[in-house]
Design an enzyme around this catalytic site. Sequence first.
Site, short mmCIF file in Angstrom:
data_model
loop_
_atom_site.label_atom_id
_atom_site.label_comp_id
_atom_site.label_asym_id
_atom_site.label_seq_id
_atom_site.Cartn_x
_atom_site.Cartn_y
_atom_site.Cartn_z
N LYS A 78 -8.29 -11.51 -8.46
CA LYS A 78 -7.56 -12.74 -8.11
C LYS A 78 -6.49 -12.99 -9.17
CE LYS A 78 -11.03 -15.08 -5.39
NZ LYS A 78 -11.76 -13.84 -5.11
N THR A 126 -14.22 -9.70 8.34
CA THR A 126 -14.79 -10.83 9.09
C THR A 126 -16.27 -10.61 9.34
OG1 THR A 126 -14.58 -12.18 11.08
CG2 THR A 126 -14.17 -9.82 11.36
N ASP A 144 -6.36 -10.01 -4.07
CA ASP A 144 -6.85 -11.06 -3.17
C ASP A 144 -5.76 -12.10 -2.94
OD1 ASP A 144 -9.36 -9.90 -3.05
OD2 ASP A 144 -10.37 -11.40 -4.30
N MET A 145 -5.83 -12.78 -1.80
CA MET A 145 -4.86 -13.85 -1.52
C MET A 145 -5.53 -15.19 -1.79
SD MET A 145 -1.76 -14.44 -0.79
CE MET A 145 -0.92 -13.11 0.06
N ARG A 198 -5.95 -6.15 3.62
CA ARG A 198 -7.17 -6.77 4.15
C ARG A 198 -6.72 -7.98 4.97
NH1 ARG A 198 -10.16 -9.32 -0.40
NH2 ARG A 198 -10.91 -7.22 -0.82
N ARG A 247 -17.24 -24.28 -6.15
CA ARG A 247 -15.86 -24.48 -5.66
C ARG A 247 -15.72 -24.05 -4.21
NH1 ARG A 247 -13.89 -23.27 -10.56
NH2 ARG A 247 -13.89 -21.05 -10.19
N ARG A 248 -16.33 -22.89 -3.89
CA ARG A 248 -16.27 -22.39 -2.50
C ARG A 248 -16.85 -23.41 -1.54
NH1 ARG A 248 -13.74 -18.29 -4.14
NH2 ARG A 248 -12.22 -19.95 -4.04
N LYS A 273 -9.67 -14.50 7.67
CA LYS A 273 -9.24 -15.79 8.24
C LYS A 273 -8.56 -16.65 7.18
CE LYS A 273 -12.70 -16.20 11.86
NZ LYS A 273 -13.57 -17.11 12.61
N GLY A 274 -9.11 -16.63 5.96
CA GLY A 274 -8.61 -17.50 4.88
C GLY A 274 -9.65 -18.56 4.57
N GLN A 334 -3.94 -13.79 5.28
CA GLN A 334 -4.84 -14.78 5.87
C GLN A 334 -4.33 -15.17 7.25
OE1 GLN A 334 -3.75 -17.13 2.57
NE2 GLN A 334 -5.74 -17.06 1.56
C1 LIG Z 1 -14.31 -8.74 2.27
C2 LIG Z 1 -13.75 -10.12 2.34
C3 LIG Z 1 -12.75 -10.49 1.46
C4 LIG Z 1 -12.17 -11.75 1.55
N1 LIG Z 1 -11.09 -12.05 0.77
C5 LIG Z 1 -10.46 -13.23 0.93
C6 LIG Z 1 -9.24 -13.52 0.27
O1 LIG Z 1 -8.69 -12.71 -0.49
N2 LIG Z 1 -8.66 -14.73 0.49
C7 LIG Z 1 -9.21 -15.66 1.34
O2 LIG Z 1 -8.61 -16.73 1.53
N3 LIG Z 1 -10.37 -15.41 1.97
C8 LIG Z 1 -10.99 -14.23 1.79
N4 LIG Z 1 -12.15 -13.97 2.48
C9 LIG Z 1 -12.87 -15.09 3.17
C10 LIG Z 1 -12.42 -15.24 4.60
O3 LIG Z 1 -11.11 -15.73 4.61
C11 LIG Z 1 -13.32 -16.21 5.39
O4 LIG Z 1 -13.35 -17.44 4.81
C12 LIG Z 1 -14.75 -15.75 5.53
O5 LIG Z 1 -14.82 -14.37 5.68
C13 LIG Z 1 -15.39 -16.40 6.74
O6 LIG Z 1 -14.66 -16.08 7.91
P1 LIG Z 1 -15.24 -15.16 9.07
O7 LIG Z 1 -14.14 -14.28 9.57
O8 LIG Z 1 -16.44 -14.46 8.62
O9 LIG Z 1 -15.51 -16.16 10.26
P2 LIG Z 1 -16.35 -17.51 10.36
O10 LIG Z 1 -16.05 -18.03 11.73
O11 LIG Z 1 -16.09 -18.40 9.21
O12 LIG Z 1 -17.82 -17.02 10.27
C14 LIG Z 1 -18.41 -16.26 11.31
C15 LIG Z 1 -19.90 -16.20 11.06
O13 LIG Z 1 -20.14 -15.46 9.86
C16 LIG Z 1 -21.20 -16.05 9.13
N5 LIG Z 1 -20.72 -16.43 7.81
C17 LIG Z 1 -19.44 -16.57 7.43
N6 LIG Z 1 -19.36 -16.90 6.12
C18 LIG Z 1 -20.64 -16.97 5.67
C19 LIG Z 1 -21.25 -17.25 4.41
N7 LIG Z 1 -20.54 -17.52 3.30
N8 LIG Z 1 -22.60 -17.22 4.33
C20 LIG Z 1 -23.36 -16.93 5.41
N9 LIG Z 1 -22.85 -16.64 6.62
C21 LIG Z 1 -21.51 -16.67 6.76
C22 LIG Z 1 -21.73 -17.17 9.96
O14 LIG Z 1 -22.78 -16.70 10.80
C23 LIG Z 1 -20.56 -17.56 10.81
O15 LIG Z 1 -20.91 -18.19 11.99
C24 LIG Z 1 -12.70 -12.69 2.46
C25 LIG Z 1 -13.72 -12.33 3.34
C26 LIG Z 1 -14.23 -11.06 3.31
C27 LIG Z 1 -15.26 -10.67 4.30
#
Ligand SMILES: Cc1cc2nc3c(=O)[nH]c(=O)nc-3n(C[C@H](O)[C@H](O)[C@H](O)COP(=O)(O)OP(=O)(O)OC[C@H]3O[C@@H](n4cnc5c(N)ncnc54)[C@H](O)[C@@H]3O)c2cc1C
Length: 318
Positions: free
Chosen positions: A104, A236, A138-139, A194, A298-299, A197-198, A168
Amino acid sequence: MISKKYYFCPSIFPAMFNKMIASILPYMPKKLVWIFSRKYIAGETIEDAIRVSKELNTQGILVTIDLLGEYITKLEEATTNKETYLWIIDTIEKAKINGNYSLKPTMFGLLIDPEVCYQNIREIVLKAASYNTFIRVDMEDSRCTDLEITLFRRLKAEFPKNVGLVFQAYLKRTLQDMKNLMDIHTSEIPLKYRLCKGIYIEPAEIAYKQYEEVNKHFLEDLEFMFQNGLYPGIATHDKPLVEGSYKLIEKYQVPKEKYEFQMLYGVTPELRNSIVSKGHRMRVYIPFGKQWFGYSTRRLKENPKIASHIIKALFIKG
Ligand SMILES: Cc1cc2nc3c(=O)[nH]c(=O)nc-3n(C[C@H](O)[C@H](O)[C@H](O)COP(=O)(O)OP(=O)(O)OC[C@H]3O[C@@H](n4cnc5c(N)ncnc54)[C@H](O)[C@@H]3O)c2cc1C
């Protein structure tokens, strides 16, 4: 014991309760917070990161190692973080882990002095290049978007094979940002992004807010990458998005070595295993380090929805 099925169903989990948990968590004892955090964080030490990475590698899963920490307030911290990353790369490479690294930029002073940040990260990418490995930038929140794209452009010019960026799907600008960077894409060394969603809370003027909108743009961005021969890391845990990605892979007949799925450590292992069992490349993001407490709390503040996952982690074993 309260019925899991009823009490923890995310669709009826009240938003107010999630927010309440998110706000009190920073004041809870560290030991208690660790009970849920340990599911998502490898541990405090590099040995923890190596142990978890080896376990995943033996299942045919790649990793990306991330040292926890962000938004430093003093530039001296940037130097320490850089030295730590250089040491991490040497140690992880010696341990023969099959993976790469994520970082980051705000951990290296992006929001204090972008030039110092660039010089710090350049040294890290130089080290990665010496092992023929890869650093993913990372973003972070939208104050960082332009700065991180500029940083990536500069690094990519010097280290074409060793650096990638994150986009994102919730940001309205993302597809245009990808188009703007096409001047540095070549079929020999494709751009590696990568797509996620963000995670940050952004204003509605610049970010899609609805689940359906975000998913629609995620798949549009992914389609753009496949159409133009980029290498996506499809990050995702959302089943409909995974299924949408399968459809695009099929539509464009994308070979398995031209994309990968990515997930966070500890999240949706069943979905992860099902993707792996279909023969797709999978990489797991492994956060580790002493800053896990700040990171976890924070998350949570950013995304109180995660509170429902925390409650599950606290009460449901396995
Ligand atoms: C490898 C990786 C790198 C990432 N890097 C960045 C980045 O650089 N910048 C950034 O802004 N974001 C980053 N993210 C976070 C991303 O933006 C999302 O906030 C996060 O992945 C949740 O989105 P989702 O696509 O899983 O969908 P969502 O709709 O949020 O989640 C789908 C399902 O996944 C499960 N789930 C999701 N998150 C969790 C959790 N924490 N604990 C338990 N179950 C969960 C739940 O069952 C949920 O219903 C990253 C995510 C991944 C996987």
